[in-house]
Design an enzyme around this catalytic site. Structure first.
Site, PDB file in Angstrom:
ATOM      1  N   GLU A  52       9.963  -3.543   9.713  1.00 58.04           N
ATOM      2  CA  GLU A  52      10.226  -2.233   9.088  1.00 58.04           C
ATOM      3  C   GLU A  52      10.947  -1.302  10.058  1.00 58.04           C
ATOM      4  O   GLU A  52      10.412  -0.951  11.117  1.00 58.04           O
ATOM      5  CB  GLU A  52       8.918  -1.591   8.591  1.00 58.04           C
ATOM      6  CG  GLU A  52       9.173  -0.230   7.958  1.00 58.04           C
ATOM      7  CD  GLU A  52       8.088   0.268   7.034  1.00 58.04           C
ATOM      8  OE1 GLU A  52       7.177  -0.489   6.680  1.00 58.04           O
ATOM      9  OE2 GLU A  52       8.185   1.455   6.650  1.00 58.04           O
ATOM     10  N   ASP A  75       0.840  -1.207   0.000  1.00 56.37           N
ATOM     11  CA  ASP A  75       0.000   0.000   0.000  1.00 56.37           C
ATOM     12  C   ASP A  75       0.876   1.258   0.000  1.00 56.37           C
ATOM     13  O   ASP A  75       0.370   2.375  -0.023  1.00 56.37           O
ATOM     14  CB  ASP A  75      -1.014  -0.003   1.160  1.00 56.37           C
ATOM     15  CG  ASP A  75      -0.370  -0.016   2.523  1.00 56.37           C
ATOM     16  OD1 ASP A  75       0.862  -0.153   2.617  1.00 56.37           O
ATOM     17  OD2 ASP A  75      -1.113   0.105   3.525  1.00 56.37           O
ATOM     18  N   SER A  76       2.190   1.063  -0.050  1.00 53.08           N
ATOM     19  CA  SER A  76       3.104   2.184  -0.266  1.00 53.08           C
ATOM     20  C   SER A  76       2.784   2.865  -1.592  1.00 53.08           C
ATOM     21  O   SER A  76       3.219   3.992  -1.829  1.00 53.08           O
ATOM     22  CB  SER A  76       4.563   1.697  -0.260  1.00 53.08           C
ATOM     23  OG  SER A  76       4.731   0.621  -1.164  1.00 53.08           O
ATOM     24  N   GLU A  97      -0.670  -5.187   8.966  1.00 51.01           N
ATOM     25  CA  GLU A  97       0.233  -4.498   9.899  1.00 51.01           C
ATOM     26  C   GLU A  97      -0.254  -4.672  11.329  1.00 51.01           C
ATOM     27  O   GLU A  97      -1.452  -4.541  11.606  1.00 51.01           O
ATOM     28  CB  GLU A  97       0.268  -2.996   9.575  1.00 51.01           C
ATOM     29  CG  GLU A  97       0.966  -2.683   8.269  1.00 51.01           C
ATOM     30  CD  GLU A  97       1.068  -1.184   8.006  1.00 51.01           C
ATOM     31  OE1 GLU A  97       0.803  -0.369   8.922  1.00 51.01           O
ATOM     32  OE2 GLU A  97       1.425  -0.828   6.876  1.00 51.01           O
ATOM     33  N   ASP A 152      -1.072  -6.136   0.194  1.00 46.99           N
ATOM     34  CA  ASP A 152      -1.345  -5.436   1.456  1.00 46.99           C
ATOM     35  C   ASP A 152      -2.836  -5.217   1.628  1.00 46.99           C
ATOM     36  O   ASP A 152      -3.505  -4.722   0.705  1.00 46.99           O
ATOM     37  CB  ASP A 152      -0.672  -4.050   1.425  1.00 46.99           C
ATOM     38  CG  ASP A 152       0.594  -4.001   2.235  1.00 46.99           C
ATOM     39  OD1 ASP A 152       0.782  -4.848   3.135  1.00 46.99           O
ATOM     40  OD2 ASP A 152       1.418  -3.097   1.966  1.00 46.99           O
TER      41      ASP A 152
HETATM   42  O1  KIV Z   1       3.636  -1.023   1.553  1.00 45.00           O
HETATM   43  C1  KIV Z   1       4.743  -1.536   1.304  1.00 45.00           C
HETATM   44  O2  KIV Z   1       5.292  -1.395   0.206  1.00 45.00           O
HETATM   45  C2  KIV Z   1       5.362  -2.319   2.349  1.00 45.00           C
HETATM   46  C3  KIV Z   1       6.779  -2.738   2.151  1.00 45.00           C
HETATM   47  C4  KIV Z   1       7.692  -1.604   2.093  1.00 45.00           C
HETATM   48  C5  KIV Z   1       7.200  -3.751   3.124  1.00 45.00           C
HETATM   49  O3  KIV Z   1       4.746  -2.600   3.321  1.00 45.00           O
END
Ligand code: KIV
Length: 259
Positions: A176, A42-43, A112, A81
């Site tokens: 993280e 979700d980044s 998370e 995610d």
């Molecule tokens: O959202 C994401 O890309 C992540 C990774 C950086 C582990 O959670």
């Protein structure tokens, strides 16, 4: 147990696990040749949409990008995610995780959190949905993005969270920005692999955001290494294209159709 997942589990203590994020097909198909696991993170909220936080990412956005990534990922594991507010209780989590799996044909989901999400992990695992954990900095809920494990109490809590997550059935845990000695301790004390991002070489594997690694984003995180400058390559190509169109060098007859 999914054979691909078992293959990753077997790597613990033997060889490092290679993970990267992807948000679309063309990049995903390149990563697929080299990665054990491709994560639709979700980044993408900050990387692609300039959102201030991943809180703004919706399930629909995750599903759409994951469908595209699925077209490029054939051999590695593909995880997705679960965005913020889509797994607030076991019922909601199960409904949404099932939807993500059905729509995207991914291999599992990442959530998370620690102790708080244990009932959620348990219900997903009970329903045969592979779950990946994520501790340390939690971008969906943390206010401060400073590394974790500075203080003993915080270290103990994170270590305990990883043990609870393992017991609940997650097959992998992302750490993280976890302090170096703590990531070592966690990796030694749990049997499932740890995947680090900003958490040192002590982890069983590593993950980075692909746009950071190839120099497509402008991120300056301490834990990122830029392996290429793709922005410069694209800039050069577009500049040349523009110049050739203006000078009428492109297109040539060979790029055109004639009856
Ligand atoms: O959202 C994401 O890309 C992540 C990774 C950086 C582990 O959670």
């Amino acid at each position: 147990m999914n054979k691909k997942i078992q293959k990753i589990l077997d790597k613990k203590g033997k060889t490092k696990i290679i993970c990267l994020t992807a948000y679309s097909k063309n990049i995903a198909s390149i990563l697929d040749k080299h990665c054990d696991l491709v994560l639709v993170g979700d980044s993408l909220g900050s990387v692609l949409y300039n959102y201030k936080s991943t809180k703004e990412v919706t399930l629909e956005t995750m599903i759409n990008h994951s469908k595209s990534v699925r077209l490029g990922v054939k051999r590695s594991i593909m995880m997705v995610d679960m965005p913020y507010n889509t797994y607030r209780n076991p019922r909601e989590a199960l409904k949404n995780a099932k939807l993500v799996l059905k729509e995207t044909k991914c291999d599992g989901v990442k959530l998370e959190g620690g102790k708080k999400i244990i009932p959620i992990v348990k219900i997903l695992v009970k329903n045969k949905i592979p779950v990946m954990g994520h501790v340390g900095i939690l971008p969906q809920t943390d206010k401060k993005f400073t590394f974790k494990g500075k203080k003993q109490k915080e270290s103990e809590r994170i270590l305990n969270d990883t043990k609870l997550l393992e017991k609940a059935g997650v097959f992998l845990i992302v750490l993280e920005c976890v302090e170096t000695n703590l990531s070592k301790k966690i990796t030694q004390q749990i049997k499932i692999p740890t995947i680090g991002i900003g958490s040192s070489a002590n982890c069983d594997g590593q993950v980075l955001v692909i746009d950071d690694l190839i120099g497509l984003s402008k991120s300056k995180f301490k834990f990122v290494k830029k392996y290429a400058n793709i922005s410069k390559i694209i800039d050069g190509a577009v500049k040349k294209y523009k110049s050739e169109v203006l000078k009428k060098i492109f297109p040539k007859a060979k790029h055109s159709f004639k009856s």
